[in-house]
Design a protein around this motif. Sequence first.
Motif, PDB file in Angstrom:
ATOM      1  N   HIS A 190       6.085   7.119   2.613  1.00 40.96           N
ATOM      2  CA  HIS A 190       6.600   5.759   2.437  1.00 40.96           C
ATOM      3  C   HIS A 190       6.844   5.042   3.752  1.00 40.96           C
ATOM      4  CE1 HIS A 190      10.298   8.155   2.942  1.00 40.96           C
ATOM      5  NE2 HIS A 190      10.805   7.062   3.477  1.00 40.96           N
ATOM      6  N   ALA A 191       6.714   5.731   4.893  1.00 44.80           N
ATOM      7  CA  ALA A 191       6.936   5.086   6.196  1.00 44.80           C
ATOM      8  C   ALA A 191       5.640   4.754   6.910  1.00 44.80           C
ATOM      9  CB  ALA A 191       7.792   5.988   7.085  1.00 44.80           C
TER      10      ALA A 191
ATOM     11  N   LEU B 205       0.842  -1.181   0.000  1.00 43.45           N
ATOM     12  CA  LEU B 205       0.000   0.000   0.000  1.00 43.45           C
ATOM     13  C   LEU B 205       0.884   1.239   0.000  1.00 43.45           C
ATOM     14  CD1 LEU B 205      -2.772  -0.930   2.594  1.00 43.45           C
ATOM     15  CD2 LEU B 205      -2.980  -0.907   0.121  1.00 43.45           C
ATOM     16  N   ALA B 206       0.514   2.215  -0.807  1.00 43.73           N
ATOM     17  CA  ALA B 206       1.200   3.503  -0.815  1.00 43.73           C
ATOM     18  C   ALA B 206       0.228   4.558  -0.306  1.00 43.73           C
ATOM     19  CB  ALA B 206       1.674   3.846  -2.225  1.00 43.73           C
ATOM     20  N   ARG B 207       0.612   5.264   0.751  1.00 37.66           N
ATOM     21  CA  ARG B 207      -0.279   6.234   1.365  1.00 37.66           C
ATOM     22  C   ARG B 207       0.347   7.623   1.288  1.00 37.66           C
ATOM     23  NH1 ARG B 207      -2.415   3.591   7.049  1.00 37.66           N
ATOM     24  NH2 ARG B 207      -3.337   1.707   6.206  1.00 37.66           N
ATOM     25  N   GLU B 208      -0.474   8.622   1.587  1.00 39.06           N
ATOM     26  CA  GLU B 208       0.033   9.966   1.762  1.00 39.06           C
ATOM     27  C   GLU B 208       0.506  10.124   3.200  1.00 39.06           C
ATOM     28  OE1 GLU B 208      -4.416  11.815   2.647  1.00 39.06           O
ATOM     29  OE2 GLU B 208      -3.190  12.573   1.008  1.00 39.06           O
TER      30      GLU B 208
ATOM     31  N   PHE C  55      13.544   0.268   5.530  1.00 42.25           N
ATOM     32  CA  PHE C  55      13.050   1.635   5.746  1.00 42.25           C
ATOM     33  C   PHE C  55      13.801   2.363   6.858  1.00 42.25           C
ATOM     34  CE2 PHE C  55       9.603  -0.729   3.799  1.00 42.25           C
ATOM     35  CZ  PHE C  55       9.181   0.142   2.810  1.00 42.25           C
ATOM     36  N   ASP C  56      14.949   1.862   7.270  1.00 43.05           N
ATOM     37  CA  ASP C  56      15.796   2.555   8.246  1.00 43.05           C
ATOM     38  C   ASP C  56      15.054   2.803   9.558  1.00 43.05           C
ATOM     39  OD1 ASP C  56      18.125   3.613   9.195  1.00 43.05           O
ATOM     40  OD2 ASP C  56      17.818   5.605   8.316  1.00 43.05           O
TER      41      ASP C  56
END
Length: 503
Positions: free
Chosen positions: A228-229, A189-192, A317-318
């Motif tokens: 992205h996090a 999933l890609a969110r804002e 994702f560090d």
Amino acid sequence: MIEIPELAFGGLAAGTVSALALGSGLWRSRRERARLRQEMTGLRHQAERSARAGAEEAERIRQAFTAELEHLATRRMPAEASRTAHPHVPVPGPVGPEGAATEPVLAALRTAVLQERKRVDAAARAGMRGTTREIQASLYRLQDILHGLQQRYDEPELAQDLYSLDHENEQSLRRAQVAAVVCGAWVGLAREESHLVDAVTGGQARLSGYRRVKLHNHLDPGTALVSHAVEPVAIIAAELLDNALRHSSPDTSVVVNLEHVHNGVAVTVDDAGVGMAPDERAAAQRVVAGTDPIMFSDLGDPPRMGLAAIGQLTRQFDLSVDLSTPSPYGGVRAVLLVDKHLLSHIDPALRPAAASTSPSTRTGEVPRPEPLAEHAEHAKHAEHAKHAEHAGHAEHARHTERLEHAEHSHAPAQPESGPDRPVPGDDQQAPGPDRPAPAVDDLPRRRRRQVSPDQAAMIRPSAAETAAAPARSPEETAAALGALQSATAAARDAARSEGTAPR
């Protein structure tokens, strides 16, 4: 003239001397031959002894090498092969000094086994990744069907069953997503940008025992995550909470604290469960650190993918997860550290956090109006209704209002923060004779929230802003009326097909 006797005596003396000299030479020669014969005999015996010793040494070496090879094949090589999968397995040493020559064999075996394991693991990951992709697609389709049924039927009992099915489907989606992450797939999933408390609450909502989670939000209002996090933090929070809920008693709570730290934000999860032994905690810490590659064969049977998924996400994702500290409640403390470069800020007045999330304990928390998308929808329908009144389309305005009500009643559900905690911003009434108290196991129900006058003043533009806004052109007005007519026609068609007016 010499006399004959004298001559005979001289000859006799010379013969005697010659005989003595010759006898002495012969004696010395015989003695030398005896010495040489004795030396040759000794050398022959020494050579025979050396040959026997060499044969015995060769036999000993042969037997030792044979024993070393047998030890290598039966003990050392199987142990070395097992050690590639289980590092704690000890590998026996060589039997004797001759075994030093077999070390390259073990090194070559180790390399070959690791390469083969990686090849098999890659094939298993590829197959599992394809399978989980199909499962996720099917579950998403099922989720769309359930949402459609929730919008179509308004019977309370049926709606409650649909909500329960939707929540079970959400848990299946979480498991499939975790398996896909372990296989190396994207999070899905890609969110804002989203409030951090919303991401943690979203992870909480994917669990069956989410009512046991007590969330304490000590963040500044508007603390958010970059786009992205958001999903990785939600997945990690869900897995940490799932471990805490599974390994603690059902009558205990899992405490979650969101706090600012020097390098970012810390999400601390404390449970009152059975805890972990030091070696188990160290092994779990190595997995969630994500520094070492994890293979399917290391996950057990059945595979435990939660910590492996956390390790995969922390490496990608560090992020940082720490399990080295025991919880003060007797269980396990898990700390998720989100660094500053993954944090952002959202104006809480324009985009407030979800109403079901825990309010911040920091001072200066603003009231929570409706989300910005809903306000934009309000403004759009109000403008359409205004133009419809000017054009004499009062019926269009009424249908628009009914369509707006249907959209608000179909907003996605959010889990409650606790069994007895009221939801901020909700107009839910206290239980009474006309409103029975919800059951303990009931899932949260969606209700339309009312905007207070103060909140409406914060959202609606002032008179000066309205006057400063540019007037619409005829083309924009025509486009707005066309959109209004299309929406009204769609609402009428839906009403005719269902036999009832849209909610």
